[in-house]
Design an enzyme around this catalytic site. Structure first.
Site, PDB file in Angstrom:
ATOM      1  N   ASN A  43       0.953  -1.300  -0.124  1.00 47.70           N
ATOM      2  CA  ASN A  43      -0.005  -0.133  -0.084  1.00 47.70           C
ATOM      3  C   ASN A  43       0.802   1.284  -0.080  1.00 47.70           C
ATOM      4  O   ASN A  43       2.166   1.291   0.044  1.00 47.70           O
ATOM      5  CB  ASN A  43      -0.757  -0.073   1.270  1.00 47.70           C
TER       6      ASN A  43
ATOM      7  N   ASP B  78      -3.813  -6.816   4.901  1.00 48.34           N
ATOM      8  CA  ASP B  78      -4.631  -7.740   5.497  1.00 48.34           C
ATOM      9  C   ASP B  78      -4.642  -8.918   5.013  1.00 48.34           C
ATOM     10  O   ASP B  78      -5.050  -9.907   5.765  1.00 48.34           O
ATOM     11  CB  ASP B  78      -6.305  -7.048   5.397  1.00 48.34           C
TER      12      ASP B  78
HETATM   13  O1  PMT Z   1       2.769   5.913   6.638  1.00 46.29           O
HETATM   14  P1  PMT Z   1       2.286   7.332   6.255  1.00 46.29           P
HETATM   15  O2  PMT Z   1       2.492   7.422   4.912  1.00 46.29           O
HETATM   16  O3  PMT Z   1       2.812   8.461   7.008  1.00 46.29           O
HETATM   17  O4  PMT Z   1       0.600   7.159   6.549  1.00 46.29           O
HETATM   18  C1  PMT Z   1       0.183   7.069   7.699  1.00 46.29           C
HETATM   19  C2  PMT Z   1      -1.134   6.074   7.919  1.00 46.29           C
HETATM   20  C3  PMT Z   1      -1.978   6.496   7.065  1.00 46.29           C
HETATM   21  C4  PMT Z   1      -0.623   4.784   7.441  1.00 46.29           C
HETATM   22  C5  PMT Z   1      -1.227   6.004   9.453  1.00 46.29           C
HETATM   23  O5  PMT Z   1      -1.644   6.964   9.895  1.00 46.29           O
HETATM   24  C6  PMT Z   1      -2.418   4.910   9.603  1.00 46.29           C
HETATM   25  O6  PMT Z   1      -3.480   5.457   9.583  1.00 46.29           O
HETATM   26  N1  PMT Z   1      -2.155   3.461   9.952  1.00 46.29           N
HETATM   27  C7  PMT Z   1      -3.182   2.565  10.000  1.00 46.29           C
HETATM   28  C8  PMT Z   1      -3.319   2.175   8.602  1.00 46.29           C
HETATM   29  C9  PMT Z   1      -4.186   0.684   8.783  1.00 46.29           C
HETATM   30  O7  PMT Z   1      -3.812  -0.250   8.433  1.00 46.29           O
HETATM   31  O8  PMT Z   1      -5.545   0.894   9.251  1.00 46.29           O
HETATM   32  P2  PMT Z   1      -6.190  -0.397   9.698  1.00 46.29           P
HETATM   33  O9  PMT Z   1      -7.830   0.479  10.087  1.00 46.29           O
HETATM   34  O10 PMT Z   1      -6.377  -1.230   8.302  1.00 46.29           O
HETATM   35  O11 PMT Z   1      -6.042  -1.022  10.927  1.00 46.29           O
HETATM   36  C10 PMT Z   1      -6.428  -0.798  12.130  1.00 46.29           C
HETATM   37  C11 PMT Z   1      -5.045  -0.936  12.989  1.00 46.29           C
HETATM   38  O12 PMT Z   1      -4.836  -2.205  13.043  1.00 46.29           O
HETATM   39  C12 PMT Z   1      -3.843  -0.200  12.695  1.00 46.29           C
HETATM   40  O13 PMT Z   1      -3.340   0.199  13.892  1.00 46.29           O
HETATM   41  C13 PMT Z   1      -2.912  -1.143  12.080  1.00 46.29           C
HETATM   42  O14 PMT Z   1      -1.896  -1.043  12.252  1.00 46.29           O
HETATM   43  C14 PMT Z   1      -3.503  -2.635  13.044  1.00 46.29           C
HETATM   44  N2  PMT Z   1      -3.335  -3.912  11.921  1.00 46.29           N
HETATM   45  C15 PMT Z   1      -4.142  -3.853  10.742  1.00 46.29           C
HETATM   46  C16 PMT Z   1      -4.105  -5.150  10.356  1.00 46.29           C
HETATM   47  C17 PMT Z   1      -3.372  -6.310  10.653  1.00 46.29           C
HETATM   48  N3  PMT Z   1      -3.295  -7.271  10.116  1.00 46.29           N
HETATM   49  N4  PMT Z   1      -2.472  -5.858  11.734  1.00 46.29           N
HETATM   50  C18 PMT Z   1      -2.584  -4.922  12.351  1.00 46.29           C
HETATM   51  O15 PMT Z   1      -1.780  -4.604  13.445  1.00 46.29           O
END
Ligand code: PMT
Length: 431
Positions: free
Chosen positions: A240, A309
């Site tokens: 991504n 994911d």
């Molecule tokens: O890296 P940059 O370009 O500075 O951008 C920053 C960002 C947009 C990536 C950052 O601010 C951000 O929002 N990060 C979370 C991105 C994400 O994957 O969000 P999510 O809603 O899919 O996941 C929710 C949470 O679970 C996140 O804390 C993620 O790290 C965590 N996660 C998700 C999937 C997974 N398999 N394991 C996880 O730990």
């Protein structure tokens, strides 16, 4: 009237006072202020130079990083090899040493230091420092550095009481140089009186007091940042647009607030912030393994990484040939790193990010509850000027009984605000 000089360093060097030697203002100081701090220890010629070995040890016990500069006369009392072995870094001796300059030049060394502590500081060194000399490496460094400087006088009582030495110390004090001690008692020469160097632990406490109290002093912080890459074949992957900027800014803000900070970074093109330990990984599974292992030894876990994911069920061993018009790649769900860390019985304070393009707050609240988090940072990633790979970001911080929106600002500024908020919530949760 004769005074020993002890500074009240509660707020750095600004409140220097002349005080009776018995006034031990430093007794209440927390050594955790030294965590991750860079101390340049200057050792000058005097019998107390042997105590430099213990000063290094005590500084390291407090998690400070130590580099040593010795004057030539100091080497008559203790060998550079001893201090090199203890500090784990080469000892710097001469201004014109090409090998040492190639490793870390004297200006670089002056910039590296958070504090320059000269212990023991001989009468000769104090005189040279007071008069702005630059005739050896240590005095030159002191002129070149913008770090706080402190000296721990160690000399014969008559030399200490000499008007010239007292005037030199006063001059240094006027320039906000710390004067640690000296103590009083029986001296190596048999005289009794003021001029003994303070004990190593006392000097370390005084050094700790130079640093203002950080919000995360002594806290172990673990942060995930950047994207993960999931291999399709040896040359292709799923990933991504995460640049890692948000996570790296958080790591810098965390270390600046006093936390011992470790960053688990996906493949990004960013330099590691100073004093941050970095572990590079590529895939979600690698990030998962590293996070679970390290989270057992951390107090706060912040998951800012954009973890893929799904990953291909199996990466092809050879490059996939484009023989057909379509290609199916079967994907399997990656482990949820954050949820797995938060599910541990002895778990850190867990902070997640929620990157959403619609119903941002609603989905973030759902993740907060579902993953059993202490806090989540809702990130609207539908706009191109914030979120993924942007310089700025705007978020809403959500915790179980409240929320707070933070308007668009640079990721560095935002990281400072977030670390402040996280530190306060962490303290509340642990009070
Ligand atoms: O890296 P940059 O370009 O500075 O951008 C920053 C960002 C947009 C990536 C950052 O601010 C951000 O929002 N990060 C979370 C991105 C994400 O994957 O969000 P999510 O809603 O899919 O996941 C929710 C949470 O679970 C996140 O804390 C993620 O790290 C965590 N996660 C998700 C999937 C997974 N398999 N394991 C996880 O730990």
């Amino acid at each position: 009237m004769i005074f020993s000089i002890i500074h009240d360093f509660e707020n750095g060097f600004s409140n220097g006072i002349l005080a009776a030697a018995s006034q031990k203002k430093y007794s209440i100081v927390s050594l955790s202020r030294l965590t991750n701090k860079r101390i340049l220890l200057g050792v000058t010629g005097g019998i107390a130079a042997y105590k430099a070995a213990e000063i290094i040890r005590r500084l390291q016990d407090a998690q400070a990083e130590v580099r040593v500069v010795m004057t030539r006369s100091a080497t008559e009392f203790i060998t550079p090899l001893t201090l090199q072995a203890l500090s784990g870094n080469p000892v710097h001796l001469d201004l014109l040493d090409t090998d040492a300059e190639a490793a870390m030049g004297h200006i670089e060394l002056a910039k590296w230091a958070d504090v320059v502590l000269i212990a023991p500081a001989s009468a000769n060194f104090i005189a040279r420092l007071a008069n702005g000399h630059a005739n050896d490496l240590l005095t030159t460094l002191c002129l070149a550095t913008i770090a706080s400087i402190a000296v721990a006088p160690a000399m014969n009582q008559a030399m200490w009481l000499n008007k010239q030495t007292q005037e030199n110390c006063k001059k240094l004090q006027e320039r906000k140089t710390g004067i640690f001690g000296p103590g009083s008692g029986t001296q190596a020469c048999g005289d009794v009186g003021p001029g003994r160097m303070l004990e190593p632990l006392e000097l370390v406490k005084l050094t700790a007091n130079i640093f203002p109290n950080g919000l995360l002093d002594g806290i172990r912080l673990l942060i995930t940042a950047g994207p993960t890459r999931e291999a399709i074949d040896p040359v292709r992957y799923i990933s991504n647009h995460s640049s890692g900027k948000m996570g790296f800014a958080l790591a810098k803000a965390g270390v600046d607030a006093g936390a011992k900070t470790t960053l688990i970074a996906g493949p990004v093109e960013l330099p590691t912030p100073a004093r941050v330990e970095r572990i590079d990984i590529v895939s979600a599974e690698q990030m998962h393994d590293a996070s679970l292992e390290l989270s057992a030894h951390c107090d706060i876990f912040i998951a800012s990484a954009a973890v893929a994911d799904y990953r291909p069920v199996a990466a092809a061993q050879q490059k996939i040939k484009k023989n057909s018009e379509s290609q199916l790649i079967e994907l399997v769900r990656n482990p949820d790193i954050l949820a797995d860390v938060a599910a541990q019985t002895s778990r850190p304070f867990c902070v997640g990010f929620a990157a959403e393009t619609q119903d941002v707050i609603h989905y973030a609240q759902d993740k907060l509850q579902r993953k059993k988090l202490d806090m989540i940072i809702a990130n609207d990633v539908s706009a191109t000027d914030i979120g993924f790979n942007a310089e700025d970001n705007a978020v809403t911080v959500i915790w179980p009984d409240g929320q707070e929106a933070i308007e668009k600002t640079s990721k560095h500024q935002l990281a400072k605000l977030l670390i402040k908020k996280i530190a306060l919530c962490y303290q509340n949760a642990n009070s």
